[in-house]
Scaffold this motif. Sequence first.
Motif, PDB file in Angstrom:
ATOM      1  N   THR A   1      29.135  11.537   9.115  1.00 23.15           N
ATOM      2  CA  THR A   1      28.213  11.248  10.218  1.00 23.15           C
ATOM      3  C   THR A   1      28.879  10.403  11.297  1.00 23.15           C
ATOM      4  N   ALA A   2      29.961   9.727  10.952  1.00 22.87           N
ATOM      5  CA  ALA A   2      30.706   8.960  11.965  1.00 22.87           C
ATOM      6  C   ALA A   2      32.141   8.826  11.480  1.00 22.87           C
ATOM      7  N   ALA A   3      33.059   8.797  12.431  1.00 19.40           N
ATOM      8  CA  ALA A   3      34.462   8.637  12.045  1.00 19.40           C
ATOM      9  C   ALA A   3      35.211   7.920  13.165  1.00 19.40           C
ATOM     10  N   ARG A   4      36.048   6.964  12.776  1.00 18.46           N
ATOM     11  CA  ARG A   4      36.895   6.272  13.762  1.00 18.46           C
ATOM     12  C   ARG A   4      38.351   6.434  13.334  1.00 18.46           C
ATOM     13  N   ILE A   5      39.167   6.786  14.286  1.00 17.06           N
ATOM     14  CA  ILE A   5      40.589   7.014  13.977  1.00 17.06           C
ATOM     15  C   ILE A   5      41.455   6.166  14.898  1.00 17.06           C
ATOM     16  N   GLY A   6      42.280   5.336  14.287  1.00 15.80           N
ATOM     17  CA  GLY A   6      43.230   4.518  15.038  1.00 15.80           C
ATOM     18  C   GLY A   6      44.638   5.008  14.773  1.00 15.80           C
ATOM     19  N   LEU A   7      45.457   5.037  15.834  1.00 20.34           N
ATOM     20  CA  LEU A   7      46.840   5.500  15.688  1.00 20.34           C
ATOM     21  C   LEU A   7      47.812   4.416  16.147  1.00 20.34           C
ATOM     22  N   GLY A   8      48.906   4.299  15.423  1.00 28.62           N
ATOM     23  CA  GLY A   8      49.950   3.359  15.820  1.00 28.62           C
ATOM     24  C   GLY A   8      51.268   4.068  16.053  1.00 28.62           C
ATOM     25  N   ALA A   9      52.089   3.491  16.915  1.00 26.16           N
ATOM     26  CA  ALA A   9      53.476   3.927  17.158  1.00 26.16           C
ATOM     27  C   ALA A   9      53.615   5.269  17.863  1.00 26.16           C
ATOM     28  N   VAL A  10      52.519   5.752  18.443  1.00 20.64           N
ATOM     29  CA  VAL A  10      52.614   7.036  19.142  1.00 20.64           C
ATOM     30  C   VAL A  10      52.317   6.909  20.632  1.00 20.64           C
ATOM     31  N   ALA A  11      52.152   5.681  21.089  1.00 28.67           N
ATOM     32  CA  ALA A  11      51.905   5.458  22.518  1.00 28.67           C
ATOM     33  C   ALA A  11      52.336   4.031  22.828  1.00 28.67           C
ATOM     34  N   SER A  12      52.150   3.601  24.068  1.00 35.45           N
ATOM     35  CA  SER A  12      52.608   2.264  24.435  1.00 35.45           C
ATOM     36  C   SER A  12      51.715   1.181  23.824  1.00 35.45           C
ATOM     37  N   ARG A  13      50.600   1.591  23.227  1.00 30.39           N
ATOM     38  CA  ARG A  13      49.769   0.642  22.501  1.00 30.39           C
ATOM     39  C   ARG A  13      49.007   1.378  21.398  1.00 30.39           C
ATOM     40  N   PRO A  14      48.461   0.663  20.437  1.00 29.23           N
ATOM     41  CA  PRO A  14      47.669   1.346  19.401  1.00 29.23           C
ATOM     42  C   PRO A  14      46.466   2.020  20.059  1.00 29.23           C
ATOM     43  N   LEU A  15      46.099   3.189  19.543  1.00 27.43           N
ATOM     44  CA  LEU A  15      45.045   3.974  20.183  1.00 27.43           C
ATOM     45  C   LEU A  15      43.825   4.127  19.289  1.00 27.43           C
ATOM     46  N   HIS A  16      42.646   4.101  19.927  1.00 29.19           N
ATOM     47  CA  HIS A  16      41.450   4.578  19.249  1.00 29.19           C
ATOM     48  C   HIS A  16      41.210   5.978  19.780  1.00 29.19           C
ATOM     49  N   VAL A  17      41.317   6.991  18.904  1.00 31.16           N
ATOM     50  CA  VAL A  17      41.203   8.373  19.383  1.00 31.16           C
ATOM     51  C   VAL A  17      39.798   8.888  19.049  1.00 31.16           C
ATOM     52  N   LYS A  18      38.919   8.738  20.029  1.00 28.39           N
ATOM     53  CA  LYS A  18      37.522   9.078  19.782  1.00 28.39           C
ATOM     54  C   LYS A  18      37.369  10.571  19.483  1.00 28.39           C
ATOM     55  N   ALA A  19      38.048  11.395  20.250  1.00 24.98           N
ATOM     56  CA  ALA A  19      37.909  12.851  20.065  1.00 24.98           C
ATOM     57  C   ALA A  19      38.298  13.265  18.642  1.00 24.98           C
ATOM     58  N   ALA A  20      39.266  12.570  18.072  1.00 21.52           N
ATOM     59  CA  ALA A  20      39.709  12.925  16.721  1.00 21.52           C
ATOM     60  C   ALA A  20      38.634  12.575  15.706  1.00 21.52           C
ATOM     61  N   GLY A  21      38.032  11.426  15.871  1.00 23.86           N
ATOM     62  CA  GLY A  21      36.945  11.034  14.972  1.00 23.86           C
ATOM     63  C   GLY A  21      35.781  12.006  15.115  1.00 23.86           C
ATOM     64  N   ASP A  22      35.427  12.320  16.364  1.00 22.78           N
ATOM     65  CA  ASP A  22      34.291  13.221  16.610  1.00 22.78           C
ATOM     66  C   ASP A  22      34.509  14.590  15.984  1.00 22.78           C
ATOM     67  N   ALA A  23      35.771  15.002  15.913  1.00 26.44           N
ATOM     68  CA  ALA A  23      36.068  16.334  15.363  1.00 26.44           C
ATOM     69  C   ALA A  23      35.652  16.438  13.901  1.00 26.44           C
ATOM     70  N   LEU A  24      35.582  15.308  13.242  1.00 21.71           N
ATOM     71  CA  LEU A  24      35.232  15.344  11.819  1.00 21.71           C
ATOM     72  C   LEU A  24      33.726  15.270  11.590  1.00 21.71           C
ATOM     73  N   VAL A  25      33.008  14.759  12.592  1.00 22.37           N
ATOM     74  CA  VAL A  25      31.565  14.543  12.416  1.00 22.37           C
ATOM     75  C   VAL A  25      30.862  15.882  12.210  1.00 22.37           C
ATOM     76  N   GLY A  26      29.972  15.901  11.233  1.00 23.29           N
ATOM     77  CA  GLY A  26      29.237  17.125  10.926  1.00 23.29           C
ATOM     78  C   GLY A  26      29.930  17.985   9.889  1.00 23.29           C
ATOM     79  N   SER A  27      31.152  17.584   9.493  1.00 27.16           N
ATOM     80  CA  SER A  27      31.881  18.392   8.506  1.00 27.16           C
ATOM     81  C   SER A  27      31.928  17.680   7.162  1.00 27.16           C
ATOM     82  N   LYS A  28      32.357  18.436   6.167  1.00 24.18           N
ATOM     83  CA  LYS A  28      32.648  17.833   4.874  1.00 24.18           C
ATOM     84  C   LYS A  28      34.160  17.751   4.689  1.00 24.18           C
TER      85      LYS A  28
END
Lengths: 773, 285
Positions: free
Chosen positions: B207-234
């Motif tokens: 029902t909700a997902a948060r995804i944080g990424l490190g070392a792939v940009a000039s700062r750590p990222l919160h990738v909302k679209a990635a979390g949203d992609a999981l919502v509604g799935s198993k």
Amino acid sequence: MQETVKKLTPEPEYKIIGTRPQRPDGVDKVTGRARFGADHNLPGQLTGLVLRSPHPHANIRSIDVSAAMALPGVKAIVTRDDFKDQGSEFVPAGEMLINYRDVVRNVMARERALYEGHAVAAVAALSPSIAKAALKLIKVDYEILPHVLDVDEAMAPGAPILHPGMITAGMDPAPKRESNVAKRVEFALGDVAKGFAAADVIVERHFETKSVHQGYIEPHACLATVAEDGQADIWVSTQGHWIVRAHCARLLGMDISKIRVTATEIGGGFGGKTVVYLEPLALALSRKAGKPVKMTMSRDEVFRATGPTSGAKMRIKIGATKDGRIVACDGELKYLAGAFQGSPVAPGCMCAFAPYDVDHVKIVGYDVVSNRPKVAAYRAPGGPISGYAVESVIDELASKLKLDPIAFRLKNAARQGTKAAYGPKFGPVGLVESLQAAQSHDHWKAPLKVNQGRGIAAGFWFNIGGETTVSIALNEDGTLVLMAGTPDIGGLRASLCMMAAEELGIGMDAIRVTIADTQSLGYNFLTGGSRSTFSSGMGVVEASRSIVKQVCERAAKLWELPTDAIEYVDGSVRPAGANAGKHPPMTLKQVAAMAGKTGGPIVGSSSINAHGAAPSFGVHLCDVEVDPETGRTTIIRYTVIQDAGRAIHPAYVEGQYQGGAVQGIGWALNEEYVYGTDGKLQNAGFLDYRIPVASDLPMIDTVIVEVPNPAHPYGVRGIGETPIVPPMGAIANAITHATGLRFQSLPMSPPKVLAAIDAARAVGDVNFKLKVA
Amino acid sequence: MRYEAPETLEAATALLAAEMGIARVLAGGTDLLVQMKTDMVDPALVVDLKRIGEMRTITKAVDGFHIGAAVSGAELKEQVELKQHWPGLVEAANLIGSTQIQGRATLGGNLCNASPAADSIPALIAANATVSIFGPKGRRQLAVEDVVLAPRKTALDKGEFVVSFHIPLRAKGMGDAYLRFIPRTEMDIAVVGAGIGLKTDPSGVITAARIGLGAVASRPLHVKAAGDALVGSKLDKAAVDKMVDAVRAACKPIDDKRGTIEFRIKVAGVIAARAAAIAYDRART
Ligand SMILES: Cc1cc2nc3c(=O)[nH]c(=O)nc-3n(C[C@H](O)[C@H](O)[C@H](O)COP(=O)(O)OP(=O)(O)OC[C@H]3O[C@@H](n4cnc5c(N)ncnc54)[C@H](O)[C@@H]3O)c2cc1C
């Protein structure tokens, strides 16, 4: 498992040889009492620091030290002007040669800075912070020149030339144009064209390896003091203090007798501490300042200005018949020497095909300079590089011929009587025995899981003997003092003690062993070439036997019997033969107590050039697992099998086997000098120069094979270097069998492996066999 | 260089605000001391925060955990309850360095050192952490993903420092995980790091997902679209593939000695998918 020692010949009953006693330096090492290079201090000492070139290649127009000299607390500064130029003269350093013309330029840049990190000036000051501030005040006027790092680019016409006027040696006719190729070497046997004509299968491949550092944990460090009368002392972490003495005397224009060098405990060397860097600077600074000067390198300096070994590009071609007989080997090796000539390309050539008995061999090597730090010896210098390439091709040939890789190697293995391409005929050697031990080892038969692969590779190293002095004195109470002069890097003191105790029939704790300074013992060549247990061991045996002889003479005198009527058994003298039982036996202790009255102190010594060093062959087995999605390789299992001749102290032999394997694992998987386009090293530290950590490794299993060296009283061969020769080949072959892909470039780091996996997937490579879970 | 070890937030702020030269706060010092030794920074003032009580304690309140910014990794490891709630976060913090480093290294230091590769930050993002900042103007709160702006650059103003982290309590059906890719097995810097926090309903649907990424940009990222992609799935393959695509699309890494651009982008997706599987497993048990 480390307990396997394969005894292949019946041997005398030894009491001590082959056991595993505690090492004499053990307690000091585990309590921290042991004093390494940087642990030596003198009252009033100054801190010495080096100013290093920030440019990979530049003319040094001028150096102005006036502002730095004016800084309060600065006591001395040295630059190129403080060192007399040296003519071209080659002298041995370990298994490599160095040239004094280059040594004087490497310790302190003269006309040019030839690599980033090249020493340009050195300062001695009251404190590290003053010394640091002084470095910033030295004005160097650089004229920046284009640099070159890659071996092919350095060899190409039009490349920036490091040493104007350098003409390639070893070419007939000599080239007319200057170049960065210092030397061409060639070793040949038979007629390769004829050999290849008889081949059913030929594999020819190109390989590349990167510069890698010895990675000793202890940075270079020394403490030097020069008195008003010119008498100098230096304490230094080195593999050879007589070598330090010789080089310093030459570079500073001092008599050899004026310099006393004490080798401190050493925190690793692996060949990298066979040359001088800080030592002449510290002496020069101390001579100028009239105070002791201590110098220690930072890790950053160690990476930028010392070591490494060559990176290389190679072509290897091997042909075999259908039934698995190798008929011809051909190779071309191009080794990076760093800023000055002297890469280990010649030993690389000599080792390359040494494990195999082949009639037609040709191998050509090039020694190429570039704007990198001058290479230093690194464990079997040159051998691991060519060995990786050759063992990869051997593996591919075995696959092509559908032959078991051990059977294929056994069919072609060098053995007693084999003539090596580099000249000699081998005496008794243990390659066949090592391959057989591999074949029957349960590692070779153990099942593998998905994405896992097994590799095997063989390796060879010559080993050397050389000048050695040992002295043993019998003390008044029957204990003994043993002095050797080859620094103890891998358990030497234990092994020497054991050989003396075995000879003298006494317990080890009656003998205290010291690595003597240059003033206390005759000349010793350095610890290198896996020579110290072999050579100093030979000296110990000779000196011990001299003690036995003298003890017998004293007893003979006392008992008024001829000397040959006395025998020495288990630490006692007694009348023998017809006179047996005439007198009760006398212990060593009793003879020692009477030494004064029977003729004076009893000292046994040995000064030899140890001949008869014999090569050691090894075979490594390795299992890896490759992650199909990240390209990361994990070493699952690893077994080292190697001929030791005879293991005096098996635990330290095993330690050498394991250590060599681990360094090879680093070389194979992650270690490399990474340069930016600006010619500067980007990973001068252990964070990004990735030697393996303990958790990266399985327990390294070992099998000690013993095919005694007939030239040594206990059958010893050198064993310290061979273990780093096979790992890269074994791991590359294992990765090949796991992935179905061949890797012809080291390190096989995750980005490189993943790129190959992706490429194989993209083209649907039929050989590719990794599976995503 | 001046060293101060104040015992209150106010005193610390006053010292920092008054310093005209370079001032640095000191927590465990595992970044700062290394930087000072290698001449990367030469501060005129170092303010040690370890004597300030609030910064050294962990409390559990109705609204969640408050973790002092100067609590060490070794202390975090002892927190049984925190570990039950946010195992991924504690694991991320405990990945930092070695046993010796763990005795000193803190979450505050890991965040404020402002390295894009810091291990705890993606896990903190996944756990929806906010930071409490104290400064000359008093307290303010900031979402953890808004603290690091660029390498070595944070959103903190002069005189400000991080006092504590707030993390909500774990409700039923929540789980988190952090994984990193390093060439070795320890003592290495993340080439890629991914933290995932998931919430599932009783049937296992995310029902909700948060995804944080490190070392792939000039700062750590919160990738909302990635979390949203999981919502509604198993966490079925299609949803994971979508998430992986979103992760890779968000990566803007550099080519350097630690990894190539292609490698980082590719492996970010792989590591995120593996972390999601662990987080999902934890959410369901
Ligand atoms: C051998 C070794 C291994 C390491 N391995 C890892 C690893 O695997 N993963 C990883 O992410 N890091 C690693 N690091 C880096 C470091 O240990 C971590 O970033 C650690 O969390 C820093 O915490 P600290 O308390 O030591 O910070 P400090 O060094 O005390 O501070 C770091 C920076 O943050 C600032 N700062 C500290 N606390 C605050 C605060 N409360 N408010 C505002 N600013 C603050 C300081 O002024 C300084 O600029 C390693 C370091 C070493 C030496």
